[in-house]
Design a protein around this motif. Structure first.
Motif, PDB file in Angstrom:
ATOM      1  N   HIS A 146       0.801  -1.227   0.000  1.00  0.00           N
ATOM      2  CA  HIS A 146       0.000   0.000   0.000  1.00  0.00           C
ATOM      3  C   HIS A 146       0.833   1.278   0.000  1.00  0.00           C
ATOM      4  O   HIS A 146       0.350   2.337  -0.426  1.00  0.00           O
ATOM      5  CB  HIS A 146      -0.939   0.006   1.213  1.00  0.00           C
ATOM      6  N   PHE A 147       2.055   1.216   0.507  1.00  0.00           N
ATOM      7  CA  PHE A 147       2.869   2.432   0.611  1.00  0.00           C
ATOM      8  C   PHE A 147       4.249   2.239  -0.023  1.00  0.00           C
ATOM      9  O   PHE A 147       5.223   2.825   0.422  1.00  0.00           O
ATOM     10  CB  PHE A 147       3.037   2.826   2.087  1.00  0.00           C
ATOM     11  N   ASP A 148       4.294   1.427  -1.051  1.00  0.00           N
ATOM     12  CA  ASP A 148       5.585   1.100  -1.664  1.00  0.00           C
ATOM     13  C   ASP A 148       6.293   2.346  -2.185  1.00  0.00           C
ATOM     14  O   ASP A 148       7.488   2.553  -1.927  1.00  0.00           O
ATOM     15  CB  ASP A 148       5.366   0.091  -2.805  1.00  0.00           C
ATOM     16  N   MET A 149       5.601   3.210  -2.923  1.00  0.00           N
ATOM     17  CA  MET A 149       6.232   4.403  -3.499  1.00  0.00           C
ATOM     18  C   MET A 149       6.652   5.390  -2.419  1.00  0.00           C
ATOM     19  O   MET A 149       7.726   6.009  -2.510  1.00  0.00           O
ATOM     20  CB  MET A 149       5.251   5.073  -4.478  1.00  0.00           C
ATOM     21  N   ASP A 150       5.821   5.554  -1.379  1.00  0.00           N
ATOM     22  CA  ASP A 150       6.161   6.471  -0.291  1.00  0.00           C
ATOM     23  C   ASP A 150       7.433   6.014   0.426  1.00  0.00           C
ATOM     24  O   ASP A 150       8.324   6.827   0.713  1.00  0.00           O
ATOM     25  CB  ASP A 150       5.013   6.558   0.719  1.00  0.00           C
ATOM     26  N   LEU A 151       7.506   4.723   0.711  1.00  0.00           N
ATOM     27  CA  LEU A 151       8.692   4.195   1.381  1.00  0.00           C
ATOM     28  C   LEU A 151       9.919   4.317   0.486  1.00  0.00           C
ATOM     29  O   LEU A 151      11.013   4.623   0.965  1.00  0.00           O
ATOM     30  CB  LEU A 151       8.465   2.729   1.760  1.00  0.00           C
ATOM     31  N   PHE A 152       9.731   4.091  -0.811  1.00  0.00           N
ATOM     32  CA  PHE A 152      10.851   4.208  -1.746  1.00  0.00           C
ATOM     33  C   PHE A 152      11.390   5.641  -1.776  1.00  0.00           C
ATOM     34  O   PHE A 152      12.606   5.860  -1.755  1.00  0.00           O
ATOM     35  CB  PHE A 152      10.402   3.787  -3.144  1.00  0.00           C
ATOM     36  N   LEU A 153      10.475   6.630  -1.824  1.00  0.00           N
ATOM     37  CA  LEU A 153      10.899   8.031  -1.866  1.00  0.00           C
ATOM     38  C   LEU A 153      11.612   8.430  -0.571  1.00  0.00           C
ATOM     39  O   LEU A 153      12.625   9.160  -0.610  1.00  0.00           O
ATOM     40  CB  LEU A 153       9.688   8.929  -2.112  1.00  0.00           C
ATOM     41  N   LEU A 154      11.097   7.961   0.561  1.00  0.00           N
ATOM     42  CA  LEU A 154      11.760   8.248   1.829  1.00  0.00           C
ATOM     43  C   LEU A 154      13.155   7.622   1.873  1.00  0.00           C
ATOM     44  O   LEU A 154      14.119   8.247   2.317  1.00  0.00           O
ATOM     45  CB  LEU A 154      10.911   7.724   2.995  1.00  0.00           C
ATOM     46  N   ASP A 155      13.249   6.402   1.388  1.00  0.00           N
ATOM     47  CA  ASP A 155      14.534   5.715   1.358  1.00  0.00           C
ATOM     48  C   ASP A 155      15.533   6.467   0.489  1.00  0.00           C
ATOM     49  O   ASP A 155      16.707   6.620   0.845  1.00  0.00           O
ATOM     50  CB  ASP A 155      14.334   4.295   0.834  1.00  0.00           C
ATOM     51  N   ARG A 156      15.079   6.938  -0.678  1.00  0.00           N
ATOM     52  CA  ARG A 156      15.966   7.717  -1.563  1.00  0.00           C
ATOM     53  C   ARG A 156      16.343   9.050  -0.937  1.00  0.00           C
ATOM     54  O   ARG A 156      17.481   9.528  -1.112  1.00  0.00           O
ATOM     55  CB  ARG A 156      15.277   7.969  -2.906  1.00  0.00           C
ATOM     56  N   LEU A 157      15.415   9.668  -0.193  1.00  0.00           N
ATOM     57  CA  LEU A 157      15.705  10.928   0.487  1.00  0.00           C
ATOM     58  C   LEU A 157      16.807  10.736   1.524  1.00  0.00           C
ATOM     59  O   LEU A 157      17.768  11.521   1.583  1.00  0.00           O
ATOM     60  CB  LEU A 157      14.437  11.477   1.152  1.00  0.00           C
ATOM     61  N   PHE A 158      16.678   9.707   2.338  1.00  0.00           N
ATOM     62  CA  PHE A 158      17.687   9.430   3.359  1.00  0.00           C
ATOM     63  C   PHE A 158      19.046   9.117   2.714  1.00  0.00           C
ATOM     64  O   PHE A 158      20.088   9.574   3.179  1.00  0.00           O
ATOM     65  CB  PHE A 158      17.242   8.262   4.242  1.00  0.00           C
ATOM     66  N   MET A 159      19.005   8.348   1.629  1.00  0.00           N
ATOM     67  CA  MET A 159      20.251   8.024   0.939  1.00  0.00           C
ATOM     68  C   MET A 159      20.899   9.289   0.393  1.00  0.00           C
ATOM     69  O   MET A 159      22.128   9.457   0.443  1.00  0.00           O
ATOM     70  CB  MET A 159      19.954   7.039  -0.200  1.00  0.00           C
ATOM     71  N   GLY A 160      20.079  10.213  -0.131  1.00  0.00           N
ATOM     72  CA  GLY A 160      20.598  11.486  -0.627  1.00  0.00           C
ATOM     73  C   GLY A 160      21.251  12.303   0.479  1.00  0.00           C
ATOM     74  O   GLY A 160      22.306  12.926   0.274  1.00  0.00           O
ATOM     75  N   ILE A 161      20.638  12.305   1.674  1.00  0.00           N
ATOM     76  CA  ILE A 161      21.212  13.030   2.815  1.00  0.00           C
ATOM     77  C   ILE A 161      22.570  12.446   3.182  1.00  0.00           C
ATOM     78  O   ILE A 161      23.536  13.178   3.445  1.00  0.00           O
ATOM     79  CB  ILE A 161      20.251  12.983   4.017  1.00  0.00           C
TER      80      ILE A 161
END
Length: 242
Positions: free
Chosen positions: A56-71
């Motif tokens: 249900h939240f695959d894209m949201d979790l993916f975007l958060l994961d990419r955000l953290f990786m970017g940081i």
């Protein structure tokens, strides 16, 4: 002459800017921010293991994961810019860089195991908490003792595994090969169903097998006690020196 003065002025400004940046990223506030990001990333990675949440939240979790990786990537670039060659003189910085590189490779998008390497970065910040720092220091100091224990235990297991294959391998699958025998002995060391599922069935066929198992338990006990006493003595010596 004017150009030379301008170059010197630019260099001084650059050095001052680098010092300010180094002070910022070495401060407690920045460390706490990165710790917060790592913890948030840990929560996201944990949620990804849930099939329902991932559906249900695959894209949201993916975007958060990419955000953290970017940081984390930006953090590495800031530190490399601020510290330059001094960055590599600190073991923790090298560890951070290694973890970020490993967890950012393309395969890490598919294998959550690689991404979880980022969570090990929390170990870097334990120095802010005295109790945790003391525990980590004790753990590190005990590694040589633990390595010695593993060496002795491996030799002991290998010898008894060969004996087990020779004595019981023709009848019992647990001792049919050297690998299975070593795994069986490891199971016995953890006391997981050792007597009921391994020792007693073998003793029904081989009545004198109790000599083998008693010897195994006694030797394992002495090895374990020796390691525990060595570790305890080392911890006491560390406490006395402090």
């Amino acid at each position: 002459m004017v150009a030379r003065k301008k170059t010197i002025k630019d260099q001084l400004y650059y050095n001052d800017d680098g010092r300010r940046l180094a002070k910022l990223i070495s401060g407690l506030s920045f460390d706490l921010f990165i710790m917060g990001v790592i913890l948030a990333d840990a929560i996201v990675l944990g949620l990804m293991t849930s099939e329902w949440i991932s559906t249900h939240f695959d894209m949201d979790l993916f975007l958060l994961d990419r955000l953290f990786m970017g940081i984390f990537i930006v953090e590495m670039f800031l530190k490399l810019y601020a510290f330059k060659r001094k960055f590599f003189s600190n073991g923790w910085n090298i560890f951070d860089l290694f973890v970020v590189v490993i967890s950012s490779i393309p395969e890490a998008n598919s294998f959550i195991v690689l991404r979880t390497f980022r969570l090990f970065r929390l170990l870097k910040y334990v120095h802010h908490f005295s109790k945790m720092n003391n525990m980590i220091q004790i753990f590190i100091s005990l590694l040589p003792t633990f390595a010695s224990f593993l060496a002795v235990f491996s030799i002991f297991t290998y010898i008894f595994a060969i004996m087990g294959v020779s004595l019981f391998g023709d009848v019992f699958l647990n001792f049919s090969s050297l690998g299975s025998a070593m795994f069986t002995l490891l199971q016995g060391f953890t006391l997981d169903g050792w007597a009921s599922s391994i020792a007693r069935p073998i003793m029904v066929v081989y009545p004198h097998a109790w000599l083998y198992f008693v010897s195994l338990v006694v030797v394992a006990f002495f090895i374990l006690v020796s390691f525990a006493l060595s570790a305890l003595r080392q911890v006491i010596d560390m406490a006395v020196k402090k």
